[in-house]
Design a protein around this motif. Structure first.
Motif, PDB file in Angstrom:
ATOM      1  N   GLY A  37       0.873  -1.162   0.063  1.00 50.16           N
ATOM      2  CA  GLY A  37      -0.030  -0.017  -0.089  1.00 50.16           C
ATOM      3  C   GLY A  37       0.730   1.243  -0.106  1.00 50.16           C
ATOM      4  O   GLY A  37       0.219   2.279   0.168  1.00 50.16           O
ATOM      5  N   GLY A  38       2.177   1.068  -0.153  1.00 50.50           N
ATOM      6  CA  GLY A  38       3.080   2.074  -0.198  1.00 50.50           C
ATOM      7  C   GLY A  38       3.205   2.890   1.315  1.00 50.50           C
ATOM      8  O   GLY A  38       3.970   3.914   1.223  1.00 50.50           O
ATOM      9  N   GLU A  39       2.946   2.279   2.060  1.00 53.84           N
ATOM     10  CA  GLU A  39       2.986   2.595   3.653  1.00 53.84           C
ATOM     11  C   GLU A  39       3.854   1.652   4.478  1.00 53.84           C
ATOM     12  O   GLU A  39       3.931   0.463   4.016  1.00 53.84           O
ATOM     13  CB  GLU A  39       1.912   3.037   4.378  1.00 53.84           C
ATOM     14  CG  GLU A  39       1.229   4.230   3.794  1.00 53.84           C
ATOM     15  CD  GLU A  39      -0.214   4.286   4.317  1.00 53.84           C
ATOM     16  OE1 GLU A  39      -0.719   5.436   4.144  1.00 53.84           O
ATOM     17  OE2 GLU A  39      -0.838   3.432   4.841  1.00 53.84           O
ATOM     18  N   HIS A  40       4.355   2.095   5.520  1.00 55.10           N
ATOM     19  CA  HIS A  40       5.110   1.163   6.380  1.00 55.10           C
ATOM     20  C   HIS A  40       4.202   0.509   7.357  1.00 55.10           C
ATOM     21  O   HIS A  40       3.379   1.268   8.026  1.00 55.10           O
ATOM     22  CB  HIS A  40       6.139   2.103   7.003  1.00 55.10           C
ATOM     23  CG  HIS A  40       7.389   2.537   6.406  1.00 55.10           C
ATOM     24  ND1 HIS A  40       8.378   2.064   5.804  1.00 55.10           N
ATOM     25  CD2 HIS A  40       7.726   3.605   6.199  1.00 55.10           C
ATOM     26  CE1 HIS A  40       9.053   2.738   5.153  1.00 55.10           C
ATOM     27  NE2 HIS A  40       8.823   3.951   5.223  1.00 55.10           N
ATOM     28  N   SER A  41       3.995  -0.809   7.337  1.00 59.88           N
ATOM     29  CA  SER A  41       3.084  -1.224   7.991  1.00 59.88           C
ATOM     30  C   SER A  41       3.615  -2.531   8.849  1.00 59.88           C
ATOM     31  O   SER A  41       4.671  -3.158   8.385  1.00 59.88           O
ATOM     32  CB  SER A  41       1.811  -1.788   7.398  1.00 59.88           C
ATOM     33  OG  SER A  41       1.351  -0.762   6.798  1.00 59.88           O
ATOM     34  N   LYS A  99      -6.513 -13.168  14.665  1.00 54.87           N
ATOM     35  CA  LYS A  99      -5.878 -13.362  13.750  1.00 54.87           C
ATOM     36  C   LYS A  99      -4.972 -12.090  13.740  1.00 54.87           C
ATOM     37  O   LYS A  99      -4.989 -11.059  14.222  1.00 54.87           O
ATOM     38  CB  LYS A  99      -6.882 -13.229  12.455  1.00 54.87           C
ATOM     39  CG  LYS A  99      -7.822 -14.340  12.397  1.00 54.87           C
ATOM     40  CD  LYS A  99      -8.811 -14.112  11.159  1.00 54.87           C
ATOM     41  CE  LYS A  99      -9.742 -15.272  11.057  1.00 54.87           C
ATOM     42  NZ  LYS A  99     -10.595 -15.397   9.804  1.00 54.87           N
ATOM     43  N   GLU A 100      -3.926 -12.407  12.683  1.00 55.18           N
ATOM     44  CA  GLU A 100      -2.830 -11.242  12.426  1.00 55.18           C
ATOM     45  C   GLU A 100      -3.472 -10.059  11.878  1.00 55.18           C
ATOM     46  O   GLU A 100      -4.374 -10.163  11.086  1.00 55.18           O
ATOM     47  CB  GLU A 100      -1.860 -12.003  11.452  1.00 55.18           C
ATOM     48  CG  GLU A 100      -1.138 -12.654  12.025  1.00 55.18           C
ATOM     49  CD  GLU A 100       0.197 -13.264  11.389  1.00 55.18           C
ATOM     50  OE1 GLU A 100       0.196 -13.044   9.825  1.00 55.18           O
ATOM     51  OE2 GLU A 100       1.091 -14.132  11.787  1.00 55.18           O
ATOM     52  N   THR A 101      -3.182  -8.857  11.976  1.00 55.27           N
ATOM     53  CA  THR A 101      -3.581  -7.665  11.386  1.00 55.27           C
ATOM     54  C   THR A 101      -2.271  -6.629  11.171  1.00 55.27           C
ATOM     55  O   THR A 101      -1.291  -7.344  11.337  1.00 55.27           O
ATOM     56  CB  THR A 101      -4.661  -7.179  12.428  1.00 55.27           C
ATOM     57  OG1 THR A 101      -5.172  -5.978  11.705  1.00 55.27           O
ATOM     58  CG2 THR A 101      -4.148  -6.724  13.618  1.00 55.27           C
ATOM     59  N   PHE A 102      -2.698  -5.407  10.691  1.00 55.44           N
ATOM     60  CA  PHE A 102      -1.195  -4.639  10.633  1.00 55.44           C
ATOM     61  C   PHE A 102      -1.677  -3.074  11.248  1.00 55.44           C
ATOM     62  O   PHE A 102      -2.939  -2.903  11.321  1.00 55.44           O
ATOM     63  CB  PHE A 102      -1.276  -4.608   9.328  1.00 55.44           C
ATOM     64  CG  PHE A 102      -2.107  -3.950   8.327  1.00 55.44           C
ATOM     65  CD1 PHE A 102      -1.915  -2.782   8.168  1.00 55.44           C
ATOM     66  CD2 PHE A 102      -3.062  -4.744   7.894  1.00 55.44           C
ATOM     67  CE1 PHE A 102      -3.072  -1.835   7.712  1.00 55.44           C
ATOM     68  CE2 PHE A 102      -3.971  -4.089   7.064  1.00 55.44           C
ATOM     69  CZ  PHE A 102      -4.085  -2.796   6.693  1.00 55.44           C
ATOM     70  N   LEU A 103      -0.619  -2.565  11.478  1.00 53.14           N
ATOM     71  CA  LEU A 103      -0.833  -1.294  12.077  1.00 53.14           C
ATOM     72  C   LEU A 103       0.203  -0.250  11.149  1.00 53.14           C
ATOM     73  O   LEU A 103       1.405  -0.732  11.031  1.00 53.14           O
ATOM     74  CB  LEU A 103      -0.490  -0.894  13.543  1.00 53.14           C
ATOM     75  CG  LEU A 103      -1.729  -1.410  14.543  1.00 53.14           C
ATOM     76  CD1 LEU A 103      -1.006  -1.350  15.850  1.00 53.14           C
ATOM     77  CD2 LEU A 103      -2.568  -0.563  14.395  1.00 53.14           C
ATOM     78  N   ASN A 104      -0.004   0.932  10.757  1.00 56.08           N
ATOM     79  CA  ASN A 104       0.882   1.595   9.746  1.00 56.08           C
ATOM     80  C   ASN A 104       1.684   2.460  11.179  1.00 56.08           C
ATOM     81  O   ASN A 104       1.196   2.762  12.297  1.00 56.08           O
ATOM     82  CB  ASN A 104       0.125   2.673   9.363  1.00 56.08           C
ATOM     83  CG  ASN A 104      -0.926   2.130   8.085  1.00 56.08           C
ATOM     84  OD1 ASN A 104      -0.477   0.908   7.508  1.00 56.08           O
ATOM     85  ND2 ASN A 104      -1.734   2.697   7.551  1.00 56.08           N
ATOM     86  N   ILE A 105       3.050   2.499  10.588  1.00 54.69           N
ATOM     87  CA  ILE A 105       4.052   3.363  11.462  1.00 54.69           C
ATOM     88  C   ILE A 105       4.604   4.616  10.628  1.00 54.69           C
ATOM     89  O   ILE A 105       5.003   4.194   9.623  1.00 54.69           O
ATOM     90  CB  ILE A 105       5.044   2.121  12.127  1.00 54.69           C
ATOM     91  CG1 ILE A 105       5.935   2.948  13.026  1.00 54.69           C
ATOM     92  CG2 ILE A 105       5.706   1.771  10.988  1.00 54.69           C
ATOM     93  CD1 ILE A 105       6.671   2.148  13.704  1.00 54.69           C
ATOM     94  N   ALA A 106       4.725   5.633  11.497  1.00 56.41           N
ATOM     95  CA  ALA A 106       5.199   6.689  11.021  1.00 56.41           C
ATOM     96  C   ALA A 106       6.592   6.672  10.555  1.00 56.41           C
ATOM     97  O   ALA A 106       7.279   6.004  11.366  1.00 56.41           O
ATOM     98  CB  ALA A 106       4.829   7.931  11.734  1.00 56.41           C
ATOM     99  N   GLU A 107       7.054   7.328   9.640  1.00 58.43           N
ATOM    100  CA  GLU A 107       8.429   7.297   9.262  1.00 58.43           C
ATOM    101  C   GLU A 107       9.531   7.807  10.212  1.00 58.43           C
ATOM    102  O   GLU A 107      10.556   7.402  10.545  1.00 58.43           O
ATOM    103  CB  GLU A 107       8.906   8.196   8.065  1.00 58.43           C
ATOM    104  CG  GLU A 107      10.290   8.231   7.442  1.00 58.43           C
ATOM    105  CD  GLU A 107      10.697   6.984   6.657  1.00 58.43           C
ATOM    106  OE1 GLU A 107      11.786   6.473   6.827  1.00 58.43           O
ATOM    107  OE2 GLU A 107       9.819   6.429   6.124  1.00 58.43           O
ATOM    108  N   ASP A 108       8.936   8.893  10.915  1.00 54.13           N
ATOM    109  CA  ASP A 108       9.808   9.373  12.069  1.00 54.13           C
ATOM    110  C   ASP A 108       9.102   9.044  13.356  1.00 54.13           C
ATOM    111  O   ASP A 108       9.540   9.637  14.272  1.00 54.13           O
ATOM    112  CB  ASP A 108       9.535  10.911  11.788  1.00 54.13           C
ATOM    113  CG  ASP A 108       8.143  11.532  11.961  1.00 54.13           C
ATOM    114  OD1 ASP A 108       7.253  10.627  12.132  1.00 54.13           O
ATOM    115  OD2 ASP A 108       7.944  12.698  12.194  1.00 54.13           O
TER     116      ASP A 108
END
Length: 212
Positions: free
Chosen positions: A118-122, A147-156
């Motif tokens: 998705g173009g984001e850090h997850s 179940k496994e899921t995901f969270l986006n994390i900011a670059e900084d």
């Protein structure tokens, strides 16, 4: 003849007086003897009446004592129960009071992998809660659920890590790239991190929890 008759009457009167005197003397002796018996009985001498001094016809059996009665043998002594301080119960073994139904931790997750989809850090994660520490263990395990899921994390995002991500048991600051490199090299280890989300629902801080 008249003189002879008067003599007979006089002799009879004499004999009557003598008999009366004898009877009176006997009566006196009888009364004296009765009084003597009473005094002897009162003093405890053998002069008592036969009813009170006669020996018993049989010997009474002694009443059995409480300690020798065959019908109630002494029961074995039971040991006194162990009493703890302040009347409390014995302390439970370590970990025995742990509640396995603890609620899901609201700000801690096990991190398994990294994905740039998705173009984001997850971060691929699983939620869970802390279980029960085994006796002698340094820390309780983090038990995952669902179940496994995901969270986006900011670059900084501000990130800290401990062993085995870094060679330290004290939190050390690292960059997101350092975390990504470690996750790619060591996938599916499920290291526990405490996270915080910003207003957009993206992780802005991530702190690894030391679990040995």
């Amino acid at each position: 003849m008249r003189g002879h008759g008067e003599g007979l009457r006089g002799a009879r009167r004499t004999r009557a007086r003598a008999a009366f005197a004898v009877l009176a003397l006997c009566g006196t002796l009888v009364l004296t003897g009765c009084n003597g018996d009473d005094e002897d009985g009162a003093a405890g001498t053998p002069g008592g009446s036969p009813a009170t001094t006669a020996p018993a016809t049989g010997t009474a059996s002694p009443a059995p004592s409480a300690t020798t009665s065959p019908s109630s043998p002494a029961s074995p002594k039971k040991p006194a129960p162990t009493v703890t301080a302040a009347g409390t119960k014995k302390a439970p073994e370590p970990g025995s009071t742990c509640d396995h139904k603890m609620p899901i931790s609201p700000d801690e997750v096990a991190v398994y992998r990294y994905t740039p989809e998705g173009g984001e850090h997850s971060l691929i994660i699983k939620h869970g809660n802390w279980g029960c520490a085994a006796p002698g263990a340094d820390a309780a395990p983090f038990e995952t659920t669902g179940k496994e899921t995901f969270l986006n994390i900011a670059e900084d995002a501000k990130i800290t890590a401990v062993t085995p991500v870094v060679a330290s048991t004290v939190s050390q600051p690292i960059t997101l790239q350092q975390l990504i490199d470690w996750l790619i090299a060591h996938p599916d280890q499920g290291r526990v991190f405490r996270y915080h989300l910003d207003s957009k629902g993206v992780i802005d801080s991530l702190d690894q929890q030391y679990t040995s």
